[in-house]
Design a protein around this motif. Structure first.
Motif, PDB file in Angstrom:
ATOM      1  N   GLN A 181      14.422  28.077  20.646  1.00  0.00           N
ATOM      2  CA  GLN A 181      13.511  27.983  21.776  1.00  0.00           C
ATOM      3  C   GLN A 181      14.193  28.592  22.996  1.00  0.00           C
ATOM      4  OE1 GLN A 181      12.356  24.031  23.498  1.00  0.00           O
ATOM      5  NE2 GLN A 181      10.356  24.607  22.689  1.00  0.00           N
ATOM      6  N   PHE A 182      13.459  29.442  23.687  1.00  0.00           N
ATOM      7  CA  PHE A 182      14.029  30.099  24.867  1.00  0.00           C
ATOM      8  C   PHE A 182      12.896  30.581  25.763  1.00  0.00           C
ATOM      9  CE2 PHE A 182      12.888  34.375  23.416  1.00  0.00           C
ATOM     10  CZ  PHE A 182      12.793  34.198  22.042  1.00  0.00           C
ATOM     11  N   THR A 183      13.224  30.810  27.016  1.00  0.00           N
ATOM     12  CA  THR A 183      12.276  31.425  27.941  1.00  0.00           C
ATOM     13  C   THR A 183      12.626  32.901  28.040  1.00  0.00           C
ATOM     14  OG1 THR A 183      11.981  29.382  29.184  1.00  0.00           O
ATOM     15  CG2 THR A 183      11.429  31.433  30.316  1.00  0.00           C
ATOM     16  N   VAL A 184      11.632  33.761  27.866  1.00  0.00           N
ATOM     17  CA  VAL A 184      11.885  35.209  27.908  1.00  0.00           C
ATOM     18  C   VAL A 184      12.461  35.578  29.269  1.00  0.00           C
ATOM     19  CG1 VAL A 184      10.856  37.509  27.733  1.00  0.00           C
ATOM     20  CG2 VAL A 184       9.980  35.638  26.306  1.00  0.00           C
ATOM     21  N   PRO A 185      13.664  36.147  29.298  1.00  0.00           N
ATOM     22  CA  PRO A 185      14.289  36.494  30.583  1.00  0.00           C
ATOM     23  C   PRO A 185      13.560  37.656  31.261  1.00  0.00           C
ATOM     24  CG  PRO A 185      15.583  37.375  28.772  1.00  0.00           C
ATOM     25  CD  PRO A 185      14.489  36.542  28.140  1.00  0.00           C
ATOM     26  N   ASN A 186      13.786  37.766  32.542  1.00  0.00           N
ATOM     27  CA  ASN A 186      13.116  38.812  33.318  1.00  0.00           C
ATOM     28  C   ASN A 186      13.848  40.142  33.116  1.00  0.00           C
ATOM     29  OD1 ASN A 186      11.345  40.037  35.082  1.00  0.00           O
ATOM     30  ND2 ASN A 186      12.579  39.526  36.884  1.00  0.00           N
ATOM     31  N   LYS A 187      13.687  40.680  31.907  1.00  0.00           N
ATOM     32  CA  LYS A 187      14.319  41.953  31.539  1.00  0.00           C
ATOM     33  C   LYS A 187      13.263  42.853  30.932  1.00  0.00           C
ATOM     34  CE  LYS A 187      18.754  39.641  30.525  1.00  0.00           C
ATOM     35  NZ  LYS A 187      19.878  39.483  29.568  1.00  0.00           N
ATOM     36  N   PRO A 188      12.272  43.249  31.735  1.00  0.00           N
ATOM     37  CA  PRO A 188      11.156  44.015  31.179  1.00  0.00           C
ATOM     38  C   PRO A 188      11.592  45.383  30.675  1.00  0.00           C
ATOM     39  CG  PRO A 188      11.016  43.935  33.582  1.00  0.00           C
ATOM     40  CD  PRO A 188      12.131  43.013  33.177  1.00  0.00           C
ATOM     41  N   GLY A 189      10.823  45.892  29.727  1.00  0.00           N
ATOM     42  CA  GLY A 189      11.113  47.210  29.167  1.00  0.00           C
ATOM     43  C   GLY A 189      11.204  47.145  27.659  1.00  0.00           C
ATOM     44  N   ILE A 190      11.682  48.240  27.099  1.00  0.00           N
ATOM     45  CA  ILE A 190      11.779  48.361  25.649  1.00  0.00           C
ATOM     46  C   ILE A 190      13.173  47.949  25.186  1.00  0.00           C
ATOM     47  CG2 ILE A 190      11.743  49.982  23.704  1.00  0.00           C
ATOM     48  CD1 ILE A 190       8.979  49.450  24.864  1.00  0.00           C
ATOM     49  N   TRP A 191      13.210  46.993  24.275  1.00  0.00           N
ATOM     50  CA  TRP A 191      14.450  46.519  23.660  1.00  0.00           C
ATOM     51  C   TRP A 191      14.346  46.714  22.150  1.00  0.00           C
ATOM     52  CZ3 TRP A 191      18.601  44.472  26.487  1.00  0.00           C
ATOM     53  CH2 TRP A 191      18.357  44.307  27.860  1.00  0.00           C
ATOM     54  N   HIS A 192      15.488  46.682  21.516  1.00  0.00           N
ATOM     55  CA  HIS A 192      15.511  46.894  20.065  1.00  0.00           C
ATOM     56  C   HIS A 192      16.217  45.745  19.380  1.00  0.00           C
ATOM     57  CE1 HIS A 192      14.034  50.939  20.733  1.00  0.00           C
ATOM     58  NE2 HIS A 192      14.914  51.026  21.712  1.00  0.00           N
ATOM     59  N   TYR A 193      15.814  45.482  18.161  1.00  0.00           N
ATOM     60  CA  TYR A 193      16.550  44.492  17.371  1.00  0.00           C
ATOM     61  C   TYR A 193      16.932  45.112  16.038  1.00  0.00           C
ATOM     62  CZ  TYR A 193      11.681  43.208  15.891  1.00  0.00           C
ATOM     63  OH  TYR A 193      10.376  43.203  15.486  1.00  0.00           O
ATOM     64  N   GLY A 194      17.984  44.567  15.466  1.00  0.00           N
ATOM     65  CA  GLY A 194      18.465  45.153  14.237  1.00  0.00           C
ATOM     66  C   GLY A 194      19.514  44.300  13.555  1.00  0.00           C
ATOM     67  N   CYS A 195      19.742  44.653  12.298  1.00  0.00           N
ATOM     68  CA  CYS A 195      20.777  44.022  11.495  1.00  0.00           C
ATOM     69  C   CYS A 195      21.814  45.099  11.169  1.00  0.00           C
ATOM     70  CB  CYS A 195      20.181  43.451  10.208  1.00  0.00           C
ATOM     71  SG  CYS A 195      21.413  42.793   9.071  1.00  0.00           S
ATOM     72  N   PHE A 196      23.059  44.845  11.568  1.00  0.00           N
ATOM     73  CA  PHE A 196      24.106  45.868  11.447  1.00  0.00           C
ATOM     74  C   PHE A 196      25.113  45.558  10.348  1.00  0.00           C
ATOM     75  CE2 PHE A 196      23.295  48.496  15.207  1.00  0.00           C
ATOM     76  CZ  PHE A 196      22.419  47.685  15.899  1.00  0.00           C
ATOM     77  N   VAL A 197      24.800  44.621   9.464  1.00  0.00           N
ATOM     78  CA  VAL A 197      25.801  44.256   8.458  1.00  0.00           C
ATOM     79  C   VAL A 197      25.964  45.377   7.440  1.00  0.00           C
ATOM     80  CG1 VAL A 197      25.206  41.815   8.803  1.00  0.00           C
ATOM     81  CG2 VAL A 197      24.381  43.032   6.782  1.00  0.00           C
TER      82      VAL A 197
END
Ligand SMILES: [Cu+2]
Length: 216
Positions: A181-197
């Motif tokens: 659970q978290f509040t979305v921080p004020n960091k608008p824009g395009i972000w990426h997620y990934g798995c680097f293993v």
């Protein structure tokens, strides 16, 4: 399906338009069929909504799920809004592989003989963000880095504290589940997620996604 297209009598004709139309229909139809199949496969679980969200502009808020697999995230595109309270269930649906989930921008590289490896994101989305861990089953480790992770009353031998251990990232064992659970921080824009293993082979194989964060 492809045979029926190649046998289309108008294929190669000067007009061209009917062929283009049928190919477009085939592509759209196949994509819809694949999505419908995935929806049916996970019918009754949260992934149904997750799959639908791939093709829609829906803003995730409240409870939502992210599924890890070999080698993908479902959904692989999300829209969050700064200031929204989120309860994200991260589930590793792989029966065999460990998977992580980093969120960030840019890359940090590690030299190797063939080519430089991408080892993590350069800018960590979670820096300074408070995260409450509500449930944890099958968590291999959770690197805190510069996030502020509250595990409440859960025993959390898997929590790796201190900076310099890499991006904030949970790694789930096969079948593992983590509820954050978290509040979305004020960091608008395009972000990426990934798995680097595994030398970022998972990332290369498609285990990555994009989050568009809207301003509050
Ligand atoms: Cu992975």
């Amino acid at each position: 399906m492809s045979d029926s297209v190649s046998q289309n009598p108008s294929e190669g004709s000067a007009s061209g338009a009917p062929v283009d139309w049928s190919k477009r229909q085939l592509i759209v139809g196949t994509g819809a069929l694949a999505a419908a199949g995935i929806v049916a496969l996970f019918a009754g679980s949260g992934v149904e909504n997750a799959v639908r969200s791939i093709v829609g502009p829906t803003v995730q808020s409240g409870n939502f799920s992210v599924y890890q697999g070999d080698y993908f995230f479902i959904p692989n595109y999300m829209t969050w809004r700064a200031g929204d309270l989120m309860t994200m269930t991260l589930h590793n649906s792989s029966p065999t592989h460990y998977h992580e989930m980093m969120i960030g921008k840019g890359f940090d590289y590690q030299p190797s003989q063939l080519q430089d490896l991408k080892v993590q994101f350069h800018t960590d989305f979670w820096d300074g963000v408070h995260i409450n861990v509500l449930q944890a089953n099958g968590v291999d480790n959770y690197v805190e880095n510069k996030a502020i992770i509250n595990t409440n009353s859960l025993p959390a031998p898997w929590l790796i504290k201190g900076v310099g251990q890499g991006n904030t990232s949970p790694t789930l064992m096969p079948g593992g589940t983590l509820v954050l659970q978290f509040t979305v921080p004020n960091k608008p824009g395009i972000w990426h997620y990934g798995c680097f293993v595994q030398g970022y082979i998972h990332y290369l194989a498609g285990m990555r996604g994009t989050i568009n964060i809207l301003p509050a």
